[in-house]
Design an enzyme around this catalytic site. Sequence first.
Site, mmCIF file in Angstrom:
data_model
loop_
_atom_site.group_PDB
_atom_site.id
_atom_site.type_symbol
_atom_site.label_atom_id
_atom_site.label_comp_id
_atom_site.label_asym_id
_atom_site.label_seq_id
_atom_site.Cartn_x
_atom_site.Cartn_y
_atom_site.Cartn_z
ATOM 1 N N LYS A 186 0.726 -1.219 -0.126
ATOM 2 C CA LYS A 186 0.041 -0.010 -0.099
ATOM 3 C C LYS A 186 0.900 1.293 0.053
ATOM 4 C CE LYS A 186 -3.575 -0.088 2.777
ATOM 5 N NZ LYS A 186 -4.467 0.105 3.994
ATOM 6 N N THR A 196 -11.150 -0.036 13.376
ATOM 7 C CA THR A 196 -11.698 -0.654 14.602
ATOM 8 C C THR A 196 -12.927 -1.411 14.402
ATOM 9 O OG1 THR A 196 -12.886 1.417 14.783
ATOM 10 C CG2 THR A 196 -10.731 1.415 16.124
ATOM 11 N N GLY A 204 -25.079 0.497 4.912
ATOM 12 C CA GLY A 204 -24.052 -0.713 5.093
ATOM 13 C C GLY A 204 -22.737 0.090 5.123
ATOM 14 N N CYS A 240 -18.728 1.896 8.638
ATOM 15 C CA CYS A 240 -18.999 2.667 9.814
ATOM 16 C C CYS A 240 -20.446 2.203 10.483
ATOM 17 C CB CYS A 240 -18.959 4.161 9.441
ATOM 18 S SG CYS A 240 -17.360 4.690 8.970
#
Length: 475
Positions: A60, A111, A292, A295
């Site tokens: 990346k 997270t 969706g 988050c």
Amino acid sequence: MTIPYPNIQPAPTISPVTPPSGAPRPRVTFLGTGYLGATYAICYAELGYEVLGFDVDADKIAKLNAGEVPIHEPGLDELLRRNLAAGRLRFSTDIAETADFGDVHFICVGTPQRADGMGADLSYVEASVTALAQQLTRKALIVGKSTVPVGTAEWVEQLVGKHTPTDLGVEVAWSPEFLQEGFAVDDVLRPNRIVVGVKSEWANAMLYAAHKGVFDLAATEDREVPLVVTDFATAELVKVAANAFLATKISFINAMAEVCEASGGDVTQLARAIGYDPRIGNRFLQAGLGFGGACLPKDIRAFQARAQELGAGEALRFLHEVDLINLRRRTRVLQLAADLLGRRSGPAGPDFSGTRIAVLGATFKPNTDDVRDAPALAVAALLAKAGADVHVYDPQGTENARRVAPELVFEDSVNDAVSGADLVCVLTEWADFRNADPVALGELAAGRKVVDGRNCLDAALWTQAGWEYRGMGRP
């Protein structure tokens, strides 16, 4: 306190501060170069800051340094190449270099939902903060941007205290992000508010300096950016509370769609009528397949889990129903498909064996390539599991969708997906689909039957073209 920012001079309650590096303005780093960190790093370089993006993913980082954005976000690729060329922006896998470079370090790692429950997995936050703290050799400010359970900032402060010498005086703050995929560049450069949770005047001043480029741009454009300075817990709660409210609003209108389906009402007209009330507003009142993405689904679950840990679980019990309403919309598409195709539903649901179904859309929303928890892709998989021969097309999300659902057939165009289809399901509201010619598509399809999972099509136009139309919450 809320401080409207009227001009380019420092707000009177915030004194100028000299960055620990001695640079004229804080040098900033972004740990984690996924959607959040990459977007912020590139945009802050555009604002004139010296920026270093860090990630453990070497591939990346190599792509970013080569001018390749790993995500689809309108306008971001041009900004990346421009700021790499200007020398304000670079990316690294070296945490020691990152620690040495920055005055303000933004934590932008994921997270995700824990595998063993609804709570948030904070292992990436812990790993990045610990690795950074162990390499710091001077005073710095570590700022959380990731969406986290309330109480995380205090825990991060303890981690920093454990891994840095006390005499360095490293401090922690929290400043949540409010990016909307597809509009993220403008959300960074022209935010509708900035929220900071701080414990000291120095941290407040450093964060102000780290955002001054945003305020300066606003001043040149004759805008104001409200600045909310608050405590750790409130700053953490702002993001999850906002997401919970938006999710609730979406599920509310989808609950109304269920009532409309039972009563013969039209949820699109209902939403328009109540949306004129300024207390309600018309945003996020689009009934359809539900929400969706990376988050809203995991954030409302983590919020419930954290509230339960704090002894306030009853206060957020309604979010469980919000989640259930949202998930029910996916199975509603199967029911509409079965109705159009004349398939009866048994205990295991409808059987679509022998049918070819075109699914238009795989991403969770238009103008992104993000398929994380995408309702469109989930419905496509459910249709395939029920025996249908499913052919999917998405303008940007095909590569990511193929990795998630390799059992599906992916096409290169709308026409390829629709050709020979007994049923067409429009499940992401891309402009390509909204503006498609129903007459031309009708010549390609085996059956002119369409499920509008986003209520984004002109129902009258499609009906006039000979299509049998089914919308969500529409008669």
